[in-house]
Design a protein around this motif. Structure first.
Motif, PDB file in Angstrom:
ATOM      1  N   HIS A   1      21.716  80.747  22.804  1.00 26.01           N
ATOM      2  CA  HIS A   1      22.690  79.854  23.426  1.00 26.01           C
ATOM      3  C   HIS A   1      24.075  80.465  23.385  1.00 26.01           C
TER       4      HIS A   1
ATOM      5  N   ALA B   1      10.458  75.940  11.976  1.00 22.83           N
ATOM      6  CA  ALA B   1      11.508  75.236  12.719  1.00 22.83           C
ATOM      7  C   ALA B   1      12.856  75.942  12.581  1.00 22.83           C
ATOM      8  N   GLU B   2      13.169  76.388  11.369  1.00 25.70           N
ATOM      9  CA  GLU B   2      14.451  77.065  11.155  1.00 25.70           C
ATOM     10  C   GLU B   2      14.515  78.398  11.872  1.00 25.70           C
TER      11      GLU B   2
ATOM     12  N   GLU C   1      13.037  79.045  14.754  1.00 25.01           N
ATOM     13  CA  GLU C   1      13.288  78.735  16.154  1.00 25.01           C
ATOM     14  C   GLU C   1      14.729  78.294  16.381  1.00 25.01           C
ATOM     15  N   ARG C   2      15.279  77.537  15.438  1.00 25.19           N
ATOM     16  CA  ARG C   2      16.675  77.110  15.575  1.00 25.19           C
ATOM     17  C   ARG C   2      17.626  78.297  15.533  1.00 25.19           C
ATOM     18  N   THR C   3      17.326  79.247  14.659  1.00 27.27           N
ATOM     19  CA  THR C   3      18.161  80.439  14.567  1.00 27.27           C
ATOM     20  C   THR C   3      18.108  81.232  15.863  1.00 27.27           C
TER      21      THR C   3
ATOM     22  N   GLN D   1      17.342  80.087  18.872  1.00 27.74           N
ATOM     23  CA  GLN D   1      18.035  79.338  19.917  1.00 27.74           C
ATOM     24  C   GLN D   1      19.549  79.403  19.752  1.00 27.74           C
ATOM     25  N   PHE D   2      19.987  79.426  18.513  1.00 26.54           N
ATOM     26  CA  PHE D   2      21.424  79.572  18.257  1.00 26.54           C
ATOM     27  C   PHE D   2      21.933  80.891  18.829  1.00 26.54           C
TER      28      PHE D   2
END
Length: 215
Positions: A209, A198-199, A201-203, A205-206
């Motif tokens: 974006h 999850a982390e 993918e968040r990185t 996406q960060f």
């Protein structure tokens, strides 16, 4: 054999180390990694290694020489042939989408950090304070790898997947975010409960974006 012992075998392959030298190096890696070079005394290393402090100075004239005896082989024997070459496996692949490239990069670098964590911690801690380490790092890893990443970014910009700013700036921003996650995960806050997938993918996406084009 522990991971640290395997690491020492890799670093000093082909060299004839005495048992006491191996114990000193293992103790130094553990101590420098945990407390940092400046906060570690040779007496602590000697105690952890189970040798007299004078034994350290029979093999290494100074504490800094001991540090360099660890980092030097790490740069030449592991960073150049293993860390850089291993990352080229990612760089040589063709990814249609930039997020796939970022995901592969994250997974590749995470595996390297996990395997070589003690010495990587020492390197990251000491580079700001030892110009010779910084120079070795730049020569062995930073320039060639950074240039290749920059070229790949140009390709994604041509596809319209990344905004039109200098590719070197994109590379710095992306690398900073990726390494920032790994630094937090394995060095700053390893005791936290992490959901690595999850982390990751968040990185990603960060980064996207902040860099991806909006319609």
């Amino acid at each position: 054999m522990s991971e640290e012992e395997r690491l020492v075998e890799q670093l000093f392959a082909g060299e004839k180390l005495t048992d006491k030298q191996k114990k000193i190096i293992l103790a130094a890696i553990e101590s420098f990694s945990e407390k940092g070079y400046s906060a570690t005394s040779t007496s602590e290393i000697a105690k952890k290694a189970g040798v007299a402090e004078g034994t350290i100075f029979r093999h290494y004239k100074t504490k800094k020489e001991l540090l360099m005896s660890i980092i030097g082989p790490f740069m030449t024997k592991l960073i150049a042939p293993y860390i850089v070459k291993d990352f080229h496996k990612v760089l040589d692949q063709k990814y249609d989408h930039v997020e796939d490239f970022l995901r592969a990069t994250m997974e590749n670098r995470r595996n390297v950090v996990k395997r070589l964590l003690p010495v990587i911690k020492i390197l990251l801690q000491e580079i700001p304070f030892h110009p010779e380490l910084r120079e070795q790092f730049l020569n062995h890893i930073a320039k060639d790898t950074f240039d290749r990443v920059t070229e790949l970014i140009k390709g994604y910009q041509e596809k319209g997947q990344i905004i039109d700013i200098p590719p070197a700036s994109v590379a710095r921003l992306a690398v900073t975010s990726l390494l920032g996650f790994l630094f937090s995960r394995y060095i700053l806050f390893p005791e936290l409960e992490w959901d690595d997938e999850a982390e990751t993918e968040r990185t990603i996406q960060f980064i996207l974006h902040g860099l991806g084009k909006t319609e």
